[in-house]
Design a protein around this motif. Structure first.
Motif, mmCIF file in Angstrom:
data_model
loop_
_atom_site.group_PDB
_atom_site.id
_atom_site.type_symbol
_atom_site.label_atom_id
_atom_site.label_comp_id
_atom_site.label_asym_id
_atom_site.label_seq_id
_atom_site.Cartn_x
_atom_site.Cartn_y
_atom_site.Cartn_z
ATOM 1 N N ALA A 203 0.795 -1.469 0.167
ATOM 2 C CA ALA A 203 -0.113 -0.420 -0.226
ATOM 3 C C ALA A 203 0.950 1.223 -0.027
ATOM 4 O O ALA A 203 0.715 2.152 -0.441
ATOM 5 C CB ALA A 203 -0.824 0.083 1.948
ATOM 6 N N LEU A 204 2.132 1.102 0.711
ATOM 7 C CA LEU A 204 2.947 2.169 0.756
ATOM 8 C C LEU A 204 3.754 2.353 -0.866
ATOM 9 O O LEU A 204 4.170 3.374 -0.812
ATOM 10 C CB LEU A 204 4.400 2.392 1.728
ATOM 11 N N TYR A 205 3.795 1.604 -1.865
ATOM 12 C CA TYR A 205 4.500 1.440 -2.314
ATOM 13 C C TYR A 205 4.470 2.653 -4.037
ATOM 14 O O TYR A 205 5.031 2.837 -3.839
ATOM 15 C CB TYR A 205 4.299 0.490 -3.637
ATOM 16 N N PRO A 206 3.004 3.211 -4.071
ATOM 17 C CA PRO A 206 2.217 4.120 -4.931
ATOM 18 C C PRO A 206 2.306 5.014 -4.011
ATOM 19 O O PRO A 206 3.281 6.245 -4.603
ATOM 20 C CB PRO A 206 0.748 3.887 -4.661
ATOM 21 N N VAL A 207 2.491 5.472 -2.739
ATOM 22 C CA VAL A 207 3.001 6.372 -2.197
ATOM 23 C C VAL A 207 4.605 6.704 -2.424
ATOM 24 O O VAL A 207 4.940 7.620 -2.901
ATOM 25 C CB VAL A 207 2.569 6.394 -0.735
ATOM 26 N N GLY A 208 5.509 5.877 -2.331
ATOM 27 C CA GLY A 208 6.428 5.759 -2.428
ATOM 28 C C GLY A 208 7.111 6.557 -3.828
ATOM 29 O O GLY A 208 8.468 7.237 -3.787
ATOM 30 N N PHE A 209 6.364 5.670 -4.762
ATOM 31 C CA PHE A 209 7.008 5.499 -5.936
ATOM 32 C C PHE A 209 6.552 7.041 -6.854
ATOM 33 O O PHE A 209 7.428 7.569 -7.834
ATOM 34 C CB PHE A 209 6.318 4.495 -6.681
ATOM 35 N N LEU A 210 4.744 7.607 -5.733
ATOM 36 C CA LEU A 210 4.836 9.166 -6.663
ATOM 37 C C LEU A 210 6.038 10.288 -6.636
ATOM 38 O O LEU A 210 6.431 10.409 -6.552
ATOM 39 C CB LEU A 210 3.604 9.134 -6.201
ATOM 40 N N LEU A 211 6.059 9.977 -5.053
ATOM 41 C CA LEU A 211 7.333 10.912 -4.459
ATOM 42 C C LEU A 211 8.500 10.541 -5.269
ATOM 43 O O LEU A 211 9.465 11.889 -5.158
ATOM 44 C CB LEU A 211 7.472 10.138 -3.039
ATOM 45 N N VAL A 212 9.264 9.242 -5.631
ATOM 46 C CA VAL A 212 10.109 9.468 -6.103
ATOM 47 C C VAL A 212 10.036 10.302 -7.607
ATOM 48 O O VAL A 212 11.050 10.961 -7.984
ATOM 49 C CB VAL A 212 10.933 8.012 -6.936
ATOM 50 N N GLN A 213 9.097 10.248 -8.665
ATOM 51 C CA GLN A 213 8.605 10.873 -9.382
ATOM 52 C C GLN A 213 8.825 11.942 -9.173
ATOM 53 O O GLN A 213 8.992 12.261 -10.301
ATOM 54 C CB GLN A 213 7.741 10.360 -10.205
ATOM 55 N N LEU A 214 8.157 12.621 -8.704
ATOM 56 C CA LEU A 214 8.034 13.809 -8.316
ATOM 57 C C LEU A 214 9.818 14.639 -7.921
ATOM 58 O O LEU A 214 10.305 15.240 -8.324
ATOM 59 C CB LEU A 214 7.560 13.862 -7.620
ATOM 60 N N MET A 215 10.881 13.788 -6.929
ATOM 61 C CA MET A 215 11.556 13.827 -6.478
ATOM 62 C C MET A 215 12.922 13.930 -8.531
ATOM 63 O O MET A 215 13.373 14.824 -8.869
ATOM 64 C CB MET A 215 12.210 13.158 -5.848
ATOM 65 N N LEU A 216 12.279 12.824 -8.983
ATOM 66 C CA LEU A 216 13.103 13.553 -10.301
ATOM 67 C C LEU A 216 12.506 14.303 -11.336
ATOM 68 O O LEU A 216 13.746 14.898 -11.785
ATOM 69 C CB LEU A 216 12.377 11.934 -11.080
ATOM 70 N N ALA A 217 11.561 14.653 -11.397
ATOM 71 C CA ALA A 217 10.684 15.890 -12.032
ATOM 72 C C ALA A 217 11.612 17.296 -11.759
ATOM 73 O O ALA A 217 11.951 17.867 -12.257
ATOM 74 C CB ALA A 217 9.383 16.192 -11.335
ATOM 75 N N CYS A 218 11.864 17.084 -10.073
ATOM 76 C CA CYS A 218 12.838 18.486 -9.476
ATOM 77 C C CYS A 218 13.319 18.261 -9.659
ATOM 78 O O CYS A 218 14.820 19.385 -9.815
ATOM 79 C CB CYS A 218 12.354 18.759 -7.944
ATOM 80 N N PHE A 219 14.756 17.470 -9.704
ATOM 81 C CA PHE A 219 15.949 16.895 -10.352
ATOM 82 C C PHE A 219 15.863 17.866 -11.920
ATOM 83 O O PHE A 219 16.855 18.643 -12.458
ATOM 84 C CB PHE A 219 16.767 15.324 -10.279
ATOM 85 N N ALA A 220 14.880 17.331 -12.516
ATOM 86 C CA ALA A 220 14.987 17.904 -13.934
ATOM 87 C C ALA A 220 15.041 19.283 -14.353
ATOM 88 O O ALA A 220 15.673 19.628 -14.833
ATOM 89 C CB ALA A 220 13.977 16.672 -14.865
ATOM 90 N N PHE A 221 14.060 19.761 -13.638
ATOM 91 C CA PHE A 221 13.930 21.049 -13.117
ATOM 92 C C PHE A 221 15.043 21.854 -12.977
ATOM 93 O O PHE A 221 15.689 22.989 -13.528
ATOM 94 C CB PHE A 221 12.891 21.435 -12.903
ATOM 95 N N ALA A 222 15.755 21.341 -11.690
ATOM 96 C CA ALA A 222 17.043 21.970 -11.194
ATOM 97 C C ALA A 222 18.041 21.655 -12.132
ATOM 98 O O ALA A 222 19.045 22.761 -12.466
ATOM 99 C CB ALA A 222 17.512 21.310 -9.794
ATOM 100 N N ALA A 223 18.089 20.806 -12.843
ATOM 101 C CA ALA A 223 19.002 20.558 -13.961
ATOM 102 C C ALA A 223 19.655 21.866 -15.299
ATOM 103 O O ALA A 223 19.998 22.269 -15.274
ATOM 104 C CB ALA A 223 19.367 19.151 -14.542
#
Length: 352
Positions: free
Chosen positions: A55-75
């Motif tokens: 049940a926590l998997y979608p929470v964690g993976f969606l947060l990972v997606q958000l972090m990667l998107a933030c990294f792309a923005f920062a890059a």
């Protein structure tokens, strides 16, 4: 002759699966808060850690997606700052470059925002492989109402009640209702409604209920799930049907061998059902097949609906297409010795 009906997975998410990216992240926050603040998450962990981790998997993976998107923005911003720095160095020799500094900063910010959004859109488009959005919408649907059924879901359930009632008037020996995963707790309420309304004729076909890979506690442990808890208690006491609950410890996405009535804290002395048995994946699948599926958690969660190499007393196809009723097949079968019946749920009030 047998009439079978199967609900595999969440009817609830099918009602409202088209959710945007922003709305899904809002759901994530609300769902996490509901389970944590109510204490349901901690109590679910005391039952089985596997389905809670799932049940926590979608929470964690969606947060990972958000972090990667933030990294792309920062890059992209960093590249813009690097280009701006080079322009500033050039200004010393040619002031005509000065206006380009502001333009470059704006362009890099716009490209960063575009990269941020496109990456999130890409992940959503690939959710057929990741299942993060799918699962998040499912959990969020129940959490949004704290375990209560919204009107649109009640309407869908009423339709299924009518379908079963119609089947019970047909020329068949048995009407077998199968609820898999989230479909199991919906089937509990649907069948409870059917019997309350006295639509299961005593001289009609045998009524049977097979719950597979159930995740009932994910809903029954929520504060406002009085309707489901009442239905669990009611159905567990009825003699109008046979209810067999099949799970497997090897299925990390189900509350394996957890009696859904007892762990929800609503079992009474009159409790008859369900008969809790194990599909015993390590015994009913060949070593080669078990090795292949062991770490494919979501595929393994659907194994109940698939063929087994060495089927025991549980085999989906023998049950749904064989000559025996569910009651006859499991007549005299003792429940699993390793079943969990300890009432763990904090919320035990039921609907009147």
């Amino acid at each position: 002759m047998q009439s079978s009906m199967c609900w595999s997975g969440p009817i609830s998410s099918a009602i409202s699966m088209e959710q945007g990216i922003f709305a899904t992240y809002m759901q994530l926050g609300r769902t996490a808060w509901t389970y944590i603040a109510s204490g349901a998450l901690g109590r679910l962990m005391r039952l089985r850690k596997g389905p809670v981790i799932a049940a926590l998997y979608p929470v964690g993976f969606l947060l990972v997606q958000l972090m990667l998107a933030c990294f792309a923005f920062a890059a992209m911003l960093w590249l813009g700052m690097f280009a701006t720095d080079q322009l500033e160095r050039a200004i010393w020799s040619d002031p005509s470059y000065a206006p380009l500094i502001t333009v470059g900063t704006g362009v890099s910010a716009a490209l960063g925002a575009l990269a941020f959004w496109r990456l999130l859109v890409w992940f959503k488009a690939k959710d057929g492989k990741f299942f993060a959005y799918y699962l998040m919408h499912d959990y969020a649907y129940s959490a949004r109402h704290r375990g209560a059924n919204p009107p649109e879901l009640e309407a869908r359930m009423a339709e299924f009640t009518e379908e079963i009632a119609a089947a019970l008037t047909g020329d068949v020996d048995e009407v077998l209702v199968v609820g898999h995963s989230s479909g199991a707790h919906l089937a509990v309420s649907i069948l409870a409604d059917l019997i309350r309304e006295r639509r299961a004729p005593a001289n009609g076909p045998t009524l049977s209920f097979l719950s597979l890979g159930q995740v009932v506690p994910m809903v029954s442990f929520l504060p406002d799930a009085q309707r489901l808890r009442a239905d669990l208690q009611y159905l567990s006491e009825r003699d109008e049907l046979t209810w067999v609950d099949v799970t497997a410890p090897g299925d990390g996405c189900a509350f394996a061998l957890c009696d859904p009535v007892s762990v929800s804290g609503v079992a009474t002395d009159a409790k008859r059902w369900p008969l809790v048995v194990s599909a015993a994946f390590t015994q009913t699948l060949s070593p080669e097949r078990w090795k292949e599926l062991r770490w494919k958690f979501f595929r393994l969660h659907f194994q109940y609906l698939c063929a087994f190499d060495r089927p025991g007393d549980y085999d989906y196809f023998q049950i749904t297409a064989g000559p025996q009723t569910l009651a006859a097949r499991y007549d005299g079968r003792p429940p699993s010795k390793s079943r969990i019946e300890k009432p763990v749920n904090k919320f035990r009030d039921i609907a009147a």
